[in-house]
Write a protein that holds these residues in place. Structure first.
Motif, short mmCIF file in Angstrom:
data_model
loop_
_atom_site.label_atom_id
_atom_site.label_comp_id
_atom_site.label_asym_id
_atom_site.label_seq_id
_atom_site.Cartn_x
_atom_site.Cartn_y
_atom_site.Cartn_z
N ARG A 125 110.10 -49.31 -16.57
CA ARG A 125 110.43 -49.99 -17.82
C ARG A 125 110.17 -49.16 -19.07
O ARG A 125 110.19 -49.68 -20.17
N ASP A 129 113.25 -44.87 -17.82
CA ASP A 129 113.72 -45.84 -16.85
C ASP A 129 114.96 -46.54 -17.37
O ASP A 129 115.94 -46.72 -16.66
N ARG A 130 114.91 -46.93 -18.64
CA ARG A 130 116.06 -47.64 -19.20
C ARG A 130 117.28 -46.75 -19.31
O ARG A 130 118.38 -47.14 -18.95
N THR A 133 118.77 -46.18 -16.03
CA THR A 133 119.49 -47.35 -15.55
C THR A 133 120.93 -47.37 -16.03
O THR A 133 121.84 -47.68 -15.27
N ARG A 206 113.57 -44.71 -6.72
CA ARG A 206 112.79 -45.60 -7.56
C ARG A 206 112.29 -46.80 -6.74
O ARG A 206 111.10 -47.11 -6.73
N GLY A 207 113.22 -47.44 -6.00
CA GLY A 207 112.85 -48.61 -5.22
C GLY A 207 111.83 -48.27 -4.15
O GLY A 207 110.78 -48.93 -4.03
N GLU B 314 115.86 -56.44 -5.81
CA GLU B 314 115.74 -55.44 -6.85
C GLU B 314 117.01 -55.37 -7.68
O GLU B 314 118.11 -55.37 -7.15
N LEU B 316 119.66 -53.90 -10.66
CA LEU B 316 120.18 -52.66 -11.20
C LEU B 316 119.64 -52.49 -12.61
O LEU B 316 119.23 -51.43 -13.04
N ILE B 317 119.65 -53.59 -13.33
CA ILE B 317 119.26 -53.56 -14.73
C ILE B 317 117.84 -54.07 -14.83
O ILE B 317 117.55 -55.19 -14.41
N THR B 318 116.97 -53.25 -15.37
CA THR B 318 115.58 -53.67 -15.49
C THR B 318 115.43 -54.56 -16.72
O THR B 318 116.04 -54.31 -17.74
N ARG B 319 114.64 -55.62 -16.53
CA ARG B 319 114.44 -56.52 -17.68
C ARG B 319 113.18 -56.15 -18.42
O ARG B 319 112.19 -55.80 -17.80
N LYS B 320 113.20 -56.37 -19.67
CA LYS B 320 112.04 -56.31 -20.57
C LYS B 320 110.93 -55.37 -20.12
O LYS B 320 110.08 -55.72 -19.34
#
Lengths: 319, 320
Positions: A125, A129-130, A133, A206-207, B314, B316-320
């Protein structure tokens, strides 16, 4: 272990047989007969019949199929209908370009994917990471040929307009003959191919890394007072890599057959272009030769992955 | 107390509204409400709706601009050098090298991308579910043969074989080329679906409710398609929604190589094939942008659907 390998080998042979037979059958179903495609639209009926006879296409289907199987089994891929040269040497001529393409791209996506994957797992996060993504999402969505066209547009056409001639896509040049030219030709195709696949690897690493880092033994390693770097790279990464390497083997094998688009856009003369032009010209022996070769890559890669799995992860037992 | 009185007692005619009522919600409704709270998924739905609208309105664009999709305007759409003209009042998104209207062609191309993508997904889902259920439920020799068949299909060099199939049956009619493209894509994507369905069915068939159905004397067909298939809705919807963008990319790739959708019908892939974009940016960015936007939206929506059905998966798009 031994029985497992034998079973996988037999399955591999079955796949090779089925793939080549399917393609063989399909080519015979074609409404435009091969001899007509080779003779051209304006050839006389007599010419077409002569070609048909010379290529042995007037024999019954099963006889042709049998001789194809027999020749293939003894390693004889036959001669091209169009250029009359040996299929094996045609492929051998074109193979270096494709192998270099796949190899270079594989290094890029493997190293790039694992690095971004690990970094975004340890700083989940965070900014990286963003950003990664977003790239992952584009990489998963974009069609390969569009990626290639966009890179070509930016780094060749636009850079060219600005007077920068770093990348010169074109025919394959051996790295031994001219290393600079080789890089100028290969970098864009490498990027185009790697960008699509690096996404999967970033996600996978990552996972897998996040799963591993939440395991008890990682906590033990931290409790022992090991440095974070040692915990992540020595203890974590090694276990996290197993699924990534599995995927790597499978992708590497499958990629040989799907470089057609990248080779076409960048004008690289590899086996992708060879098979594409052979399909268009109706050059059956070459199509079958390349099909067999690409299927062989898939089969061998899968076999190596299956066997390698048991070495990487001691918990996996093959039987 | 009579029966009717009893019934009236059990269900009071007018309930005092005492705060919020608790309603039973089906898993599907739960998933839907989760999906509606997913910002990216909602945006994707809006984007896809606009693209569908663009596709549906294709004839309208053709009639407003008076440019049917196959019509060529070599004189008005090209400059004195013979190069296609850029966006203008006459050709809103520019023209292509043959002097055809890019906007109108892109709109018809949207019909092909969406139509082929969705049709191929439906076809491969149906095939995948039937084969997966048969393999998983019947087991034994049937399972061995079908599972091996899936393995074989998955290890085909699919792009190569797809090109061979598409070239072999290279049809002279556009509609036949659409059908063949759909068939080829479905053939190479059903195995992934079948494999997942098979795995699900193998674990489902050991559940108690299947045993109950069997002890009630339900036939095997009934158990397979009435008891098992409804339980596959979640995984099949998730995988299906992610198959759509794959199918769209597959179609675009085949058409780009010239073996997919045949002219005069435009497809985003074939538009990019004859794009001489060096001087004409719109030839690259109009079909390319639409293609990327569509596959991005489908992937984001599919990701949202997966999350809605299984919040622990899991993303694809990570939140906050």
């Amino acid at each position: 272990m031994f029985r497992f390998i034998i079973r996988r080998l037999l399955f591999g042979i079955l796949v090779l047989w089925l793939v080549s037979s399917t393609v063989f059958g399909l080519l015979h179903l074609s409404p435009t007969p091969v001899e007509k495609m080779i003779a051209g639209p304006r050839a006389s009926a007599a010419t077409v019949a002569l070609i048909r006879h010379n290529l042995g296409l007037d024999r019954p289907f099963l006889i042709q199929y049998w001789s194809f199987l027999k020749n293939t089994f003894t390693g004889d891929l036959g001669y091209s209908y169009v250029t009359q040269s040996k299929v094996a040497s045609l492929i051998a001529d074109r193979l270096p370009a494709t192998l270099w393409l796949v190899f270079g791209a594989a290094v890029l996506w493997f190293v790039g994917g694992i690095t971004t994957g690990v970094l975004s797992a340890t700083k989940a996060r965070g900014l990286l990471d963003r950003v990664s993504t977003v790239f992952v999402l584009i990489g998963l969505s974009i069609p390969p040929f569009l990626m290639a066209l966009l890179l070509l547009f930016l780094f060749f056409t636009k850079f060219g307009d600005w007077g920068i001639h770093l990348f010169q896509p074109g025919q394959y040049v051996s790295p031994l003959a001219d290393p600079t030219m080789f890089l100028q030709r290969m970098i864009l195709p490498w990027l185009a191919l790697a960008f699509l696949i690096v996404a999967t690897y970033t996600r996978l690493t990552r996972g897998s890394m996040m799963d591993v880092l939440s395991e008890d033994y990682i906590r033990t390693a931290r409790a022992k007072g090991l440095s974070e770097r040692r915990v992540v790279y020595r203890h974590g990464l090694r276990a996290a890599l197993t699924p990534v390497i599995t995927q790597f083997g499978v992708d590497l094998g499958a990629l040989i057959g799907s470089t057609i688009v990248t080779e076409k856009v960048f004008g690289l003369q590899g086996i992708g272009q060879l098979v594409y032009s052979s399909i268009v010209q109706g050059d059956t022996p070459v199509i079958l030769g390349v099909t067999l070769l690409t299927a062989l890559f898939v089969v061998v890669a899968n076999l190596i992955v299956d066997i390698g799995y048991s070495f990487l992860d001691p918990r996996v037992r093959l039987d | 107390m009579s029966l009717s009185e009893l019934a009236a007692d059990a269900v009071p005619a007018d309930v005092e509204p005492t705060g919020r009522q608790i309603q039973g919600r089906s898993p599907f409704r739960l998933a839907l409400s989760r999906l509606l709270h997913d910002k990216m998924a909602v945006i994707s739905v809006i984007v896809l709706f606009l693209i569908v609208l663009f596709a549906v309105l294709a004839p309208l664009f053709a009639s407003i601009t008076h440019h049917p999709y196959g019509a060529q305007y070599p004189d008005t759409a090209r400059d004195s050098w013979g190069l296609p003209k850029g966006p203008s009042g006459d050709f809103w998104l520019g023209a292509d090298p043959l002097g055809r209207d890019v906007l109108v062609r892109a709109a018809y191309g949207a019909r092909i991308s969406l139509g082929v993508g969705i049709a191929a997904t439906i076809l491969s889902t149906i095939l995948g579910v039937i084969i997966g259920v048969l393999a998983g439920f019947v087991g034994g020799l049937v399972d061995t043969v079908l599972a091996r068949f899936m393995d074989v299909v998955l290890s085909f060099p699919y792009l190569l074989v797809a090109i061979v199939i598409a070239t072999t049956f290279k049809p002279h009619s556009t509609w036949l080329s659409v059908l063949i493209t759909i068939g080829v894509i479905a053939f190479f994507s059903f195995a992934a679906m079948a494999r997942i369905v098979r795995g699900q069915v193998i674990s489902l068939k050991e559940k108690e409710f299947i045993e109950a159905a069997r002890s009630l004397g339900a036939s095997r067909m009934r158990i397979m398609f009435v008891d098992i298939v409804p339980n596959l809705v979640a995984p099949v919807t998730v995988l299906g929604s992610l198959l759509v963008p794959t199918a769209i990319v597959f179609e675009a790739t085949l058409s780009f190589l010239g073996v997919g959708i045949q002219p005069p019908m435009p497809s985003w892939g074939s538009m990019l094939n004859d794009a001489d974009y060096r001087s004409s940016l719109w030839l690259l960015f109009v079909p390319g942008g639409l293609l990327l936007l569509t596959t991005l939206a489908f992937n984001l929506l599919g990701d949202g659907i997966r999350d809605a059905f299984d919040p622990r998966s899991e993303r694809l798009i990570t939140r906050k």
